[in-house]
Design a protein around this motif. Structure first.
Motif, PDB file in Angstrom:
ATOM      1  N   ASP A 162      -0.594   5.341  -6.411  1.00 37.75           N
ATOM      2  CA  ASP A 162      -1.509   4.231  -6.145  1.00 37.75           C
ATOM      3  C   ASP A 162      -2.791   4.324  -6.959  1.00 37.75           C
ATOM      4  O   ASP A 162      -3.675   3.470  -6.821  1.00 37.75           O
ATOM      5  CB  ASP A 162      -1.869   4.181  -4.648  1.00 37.75           C
ATOM      6  CG  ASP A 162      -0.664   3.829  -3.778  1.00 37.75           C
ATOM      7  OD1 ASP A 162       0.317   3.289  -4.315  1.00 37.75           O
ATOM      8  OD2 ASP A 162      -0.705   4.095  -2.562  1.00 37.75           O
ATOM      9  N   ASP A 175      -6.366  -1.445  -6.945  1.00 38.96           N
ATOM     10  CA  ASP A 175      -6.614  -1.595  -5.519  1.00 38.96           C
ATOM     11  C   ASP A 175      -6.244  -3.009  -5.082  1.00 38.96           C
ATOM     12  O   ASP A 175      -6.838  -3.979  -5.535  1.00 38.96           O
ATOM     13  CB  ASP A 175      -8.099  -1.323  -5.243  1.00 38.96           C
ATOM     14  CG  ASP A 175      -8.439  -1.504  -3.773  1.00 38.96           C
ATOM     15  OD1 ASP A 175      -7.492  -1.616  -2.970  1.00 38.96           O
ATOM     16  OD2 ASP A 175      -9.627  -1.529  -3.449  1.00 38.96           O
ATOM     17  N   ARG A 206       0.779  -2.482   3.682  1.00 36.55           N
ATOM     18  CA  ARG A 206       0.295  -1.986   2.394  1.00 36.55           C
ATOM     19  C   ARG A 206       1.167  -2.470   1.232  1.00 36.55           C
ATOM     20  O   ARG A 206       0.673  -3.053   0.270  1.00 36.55           O
ATOM     21  CB  ARG A 206       0.260  -0.449   2.399  1.00 36.55           C
ATOM     22  CG  ARG A 206      -0.835   0.141   3.245  1.00 36.55           C
ATOM     23  CD  ARG A 206      -2.196   0.110   2.537  1.00 36.55           C
ATOM     24  NE  ARG A 206      -2.393   1.279   1.697  1.00 36.55           N
ATOM     25  CZ  ARG A 206      -2.337   1.282   0.383  1.00 36.55           C
ATOM     26  NH1 ARG A 206      -2.089   0.197  -0.271  1.00 36.55           N
ATOM     27  NH2 ARG A 206      -2.530   2.383  -0.298  1.00 36.55           N
ATOM     28  N   ASP A 207       2.466  -2.214   1.323  1.00 34.51           N
ATOM     29  CA  ASP A 207       3.318  -2.444   0.153  1.00 34.51           C
ATOM     30  C   ASP A 207       3.919  -3.835   0.101  1.00 34.51           C
ATOM     31  O   ASP A 207       4.327  -4.294  -0.963  1.00 34.51           O
ATOM     32  CB  ASP A 207       4.438  -1.403   0.092  1.00 34.51           C
ATOM     33  CG  ASP A 207       3.920  -0.075  -0.449  1.00 34.51           C
ATOM     34  OD1 ASP A 207       2.851  -0.069  -1.085  1.00 34.51           O
ATOM     35  OD2 ASP A 207       4.577   0.952  -0.238  1.00 34.51           O
ATOM     36  N   GLU A 266      -5.094   6.499  -6.528  1.00 32.64           N
ATOM     37  CA  GLU A 266      -6.194   6.796  -5.606  1.00 32.64           C
ATOM     38  C   GLU A 266      -6.489   8.288  -5.528  1.00 32.64           C
ATOM     39  O   GLU A 266      -7.121   8.759  -4.597  1.00 32.64           O
ATOM     40  CB  GLU A 266      -5.857   6.270  -4.205  1.00 32.64           C
ATOM     41  CG  GLU A 266      -5.871   4.754  -4.129  1.00 32.64           C
ATOM     42  CD  GLU A 266      -5.477   4.205  -2.765  1.00 32.64           C
ATOM     43  OE1 GLU A 266      -5.320   4.998  -1.818  1.00 32.64           O
ATOM     44  OE2 GLU A 266      -5.309   2.975  -2.671  1.00 32.64           O
ATOM     45  N   LYS A 319      -2.749   6.471   5.403  1.00 35.44           N
ATOM     46  CA  LYS A 319      -2.200   7.026   4.157  1.00 35.44           C
ATOM     47  C   LYS A 319      -1.031   7.960   4.417  1.00 35.44           C
ATOM     48  O   LYS A 319      -0.022   7.926   3.708  1.00 35.44           O
ATOM     49  CB  LYS A 319      -3.288   7.800   3.404  1.00 35.44           C
ATOM     50  CG  LYS A 319      -4.221   6.907   2.616  1.00 35.44           C
ATOM     51  CD  LYS A 319      -5.209   7.762   1.827  1.00 35.44           C
ATOM     52  CE  LYS A 319      -6.059   6.876   0.928  1.00 35.44           C
ATOM     53  NZ  LYS A 319      -6.099   7.348  -0.442  1.00 35.44           N
ATOM     54  N   ARG A 354       7.370   5.798   2.675  1.00 35.06           N
ATOM     55  CA  ARG A 354       7.915   5.657   1.322  1.00 35.06           C
ATOM     56  C   ARG A 354       8.920   6.760   1.007  1.00 35.06           C
ATOM     57  O   ARG A 354       9.967   6.510   0.409  1.00 35.06           O
ATOM     58  CB  ARG A 354       6.789   5.711   0.297  1.00 35.06           C
ATOM     59  CG  ARG A 354       5.917   4.455   0.240  1.00 35.06           C
ATOM     60  CD  ARG A 354       4.746   4.748  -0.659  1.00 35.06           C
ATOM     61  NE  ARG A 354       3.940   3.585  -0.989  1.00 35.06           N
ATOM     62  CZ  ARG A 354       2.855   3.663  -1.757  1.00 35.06           C
ATOM     63  NH1 ARG A 354       2.462   4.837  -2.260  1.00 35.06           N
ATOM     64  NH2 ARG A 354       2.160   2.571  -2.035  1.00 35.06           N
ATOM     65  N   HIS A 387       2.812   7.261   3.151  1.00 34.08           N
ATOM     66  CA  HIS A 387       3.491   8.218   2.290  1.00 34.08           C
ATOM     67  C   HIS A 387       4.841   8.626   2.882  1.00 34.08           C
ATOM     68  O   HIS A 387       5.865   8.644   2.203  1.00 34.08           O
ATOM     69  CB  HIS A 387       2.582   9.434   2.090  1.00 34.08           C
ATOM     70  CG  HIS A 387       3.117  10.427   1.105  1.00 34.08           C
ATOM     71  ND1 HIS A 387       3.642  10.062  -0.112  1.00 34.08           N
ATOM     72  CD2 HIS A 387       3.207  11.780   1.152  1.00 34.08           C
ATOM     73  CE1 HIS A 387       4.031  11.140  -0.761  1.00 34.08           C
ATOM     74  NE2 HIS A 387       3.784  12.198  -0.021  1.00 34.08           N
ATOM     75  N   SER A 417       1.884   9.670  -3.081  1.00 39.22           N
ATOM     76  CA  SER A 417       1.566   8.252  -2.880  1.00 39.22           C
ATOM     77  C   SER A 417       0.190   7.919  -3.439  1.00 39.22           C
ATOM     78  O   SER A 417       0.008   6.903  -4.114  1.00 39.22           O
ATOM     79  CB  SER A 417       1.646   7.872  -1.396  1.00 39.22           C
ATOM     80  OG  SER A 417       2.980   7.536  -1.054  1.00 39.22           O
ATOM     81  N   ASP A 418      -0.779   8.772  -3.167  1.00 44.34           N
ATOM     82  CA  ASP A 418      -2.110   8.554  -3.747  1.00 44.34           C
ATOM     83  C   ASP A 418      -2.043   8.582  -5.268  1.00 44.34           C
ATOM     84  O   ASP A 418      -2.721   7.811  -5.948  1.00 44.34           O
ATOM     85  CB  ASP A 418      -3.090   9.640  -3.260  1.00 44.34           C
ATOM     86  CG  ASP A 418      -3.596   9.348  -1.851  1.00 44.34           C
ATOM     87  OD1 ASP A 418      -3.436   8.205  -1.394  1.00 44.34           O
ATOM     88  OD2 ASP A 418      -4.149  10.265  -1.222  1.00 44.34           O
ATOM     89  N   THR A 422      -5.917   0.113   1.970  1.00 41.45           N
ATOM     90  CA  THR A 422      -5.912   1.137   3.019  1.00 41.45           C
ATOM     91  C   THR A 422      -6.910   0.806   4.124  1.00 41.45           C
ATOM     92  O   THR A 422      -6.618   0.916   5.312  1.00 41.45           O
ATOM     93  CB  THR A 422      -6.278   2.514   2.431  1.00 41.45           C
ATOM     94  OG1 THR A 422      -5.312   2.857   1.442  1.00 41.45           O
ATOM     95  CG2 THR A 422      -6.308   3.596   3.498  1.00 41.45           C
ATOM     96  N   ARG A 437       7.865  -3.529  -2.885  1.00 33.66           N
ATOM     97  CA  ARG A 437       6.840  -4.530  -3.215  1.00 33.66           C
ATOM     98  C   ARG A 437       7.439  -5.836  -3.699  1.00 33.66           C
ATOM     99  O   ARG A 437       6.841  -6.895  -3.531  1.00 33.66           O
ATOM    100  CB  ARG A 437       5.922  -3.986  -4.304  1.00 33.66           C
ATOM    101  CG  ARG A 437       5.001  -2.923  -3.771  1.00 33.66           C
ATOM    102  CD  ARG A 437       3.865  -2.650  -4.740  1.00 33.66           C
ATOM    103  NE  ARG A 437       2.912  -1.753  -4.107  1.00 33.66           N
ATOM    104  CZ  ARG A 437       2.272  -0.779  -4.728  1.00 33.66           C
ATOM    105  NH1 ARG A 437       2.456  -0.591  -6.017  1.00 33.66           N
ATOM    106  NH2 ARG A 437       1.434  -0.019  -4.076  1.00 33.66           N
TER     107      ARG A 437
END
Ligand SMILES: [Zn+2]
Lengths: 82, 202
Positions: free
Chosen positions: A21, B2, B161-162, A23, B183, B190, B187, A17-18, B168, A57
């Motif tokens: 994203d 971001d 978030r999404d 990140e 986070k 998702r 994760h 996920s990071d 975050t 999204r």
């Protein structure tokens, strides 16, 4: 050993996920980029995870009628402190 | 990118709006409803599943957020303030006619398993399924159902978030949890949705 710094499929999964994203720190990002190039299952996993996030999204917002908006504003006005 | 970066500019408008509301200016109510009505209605719908519950969340949120506005220290933080009230309203509401999924999402079940005979896992690549197909009909219903099947603590992070597009840090602050926990939950949420779609598409 050419894979001395490589990452296992399982270890990598925690960072995805990071990774998606943007990140993730550059070093880890590079390891994942390298791994997915050599590992078709992980490549498919990452691509389908990315698609999932895109679909989440892209869900549309609920429509809010002007009648409901008006009634909300009216009740706030009634609650206004003097 | 971001998502929080995109919030920088509306923050200025929010500051003026918060100040007008705190000052009790009656002409501030319409812009307040205009700004947060659509956001919180969608948030409520995504969290509760039912339109009627979402409208209840919206009414309660706007009223409580307004009446408690004097406690808002930074008027520029109006948006996280309103979402925090909405999050509390959603978390305490029981979904109509549904039992709430409970518990934690375990990572083990969501990651690829080794294939037959210990070989590499078989992962279908359905990533080329068009987005439009994921957003209508059966697949849309499947995805919504999967989102509503997530435990609430996970669902709320995913939605903030999404779907609501918060960063975050704001998400963690709204929920009173660490950024790291936000986070981890995002994760796993998702991954759970990926698995639900995978069961259908592969
Ligand atoms: Zn791999």
């Amino acid at each position: 050993m050419s894979h001395a710094h490589s990452m296992s499929c399982r270890d990598m999964a925690a960072y995805l996920s990071d990774y998606l994203d943007g990140e993730l720190q550059a070093g880890l990002r590079a390891l994942i980029d390298e791994h997915r190039g050599d590992c078709p299952p992980c490549e498919a996993f990452i691509r389908t995870l990315a698609r999932t996030v895109e679909a989440v999204r892209a869900q549309p917002r609920e429509p809010l009628s002007s009648a409901l908006k008006k009634s909300l504003a009216d009740s706030l006005r009634r609650a206004r402190r003097p | 990118m971001d998502p929080a970066a995109a919030d920088k500019r509306p923050g200025d408008g929010d500051r003026a709006l918060a100040e007008a509301l705190i000052a009790g200016r009656p002409e501030a109510f319409e812009p307040f409803v205009e700004r947060f009505g659509p956001l919180i209605l969608s948030f409520g719908r995504r969290m509760c599943g039912q339109r009627a519950d979402a409208e209840e969340v919206l009414q309660e949120t706007l009223m409580k957020a307004y009446l408690s506005l004097k406690d808002l220290r930074d008027p520029g933080a109006l948006k996280t303030w309103v979402y925090r009230v909405a999050a509390n309203a959603c978390l305490k509401m029981r979904r109509r006619g549904k039992s709430e999924p409970k518990g934690e999402i375990s990572l083990e079940e969501l990651l690829p398993r080794a294939g037959e005979g210990g070989g590499p896992p078989q992962i279908a690549d359905w990533s080329n399924v068009p987005l439009e197909r994921l957003l209508q009909g059966e697949l849309k219903a499947k995805l919504e159902e999967a989102i509503l099947s997530l435990p609430k603590d996970y669902r709320i992070v995913l939605v903030l978030r999404d779907q609501e597009g918060l960063g975050t840090r704001d998400t963690a602050e709204i929920l009173g949890i660490s950024g790291n926990l936000a986070k981890v939950r995002l994760h796993r949420a998702r991954l759970a949705l990926r698995k639900a779609l995978d069961g259908y598409l592969s």
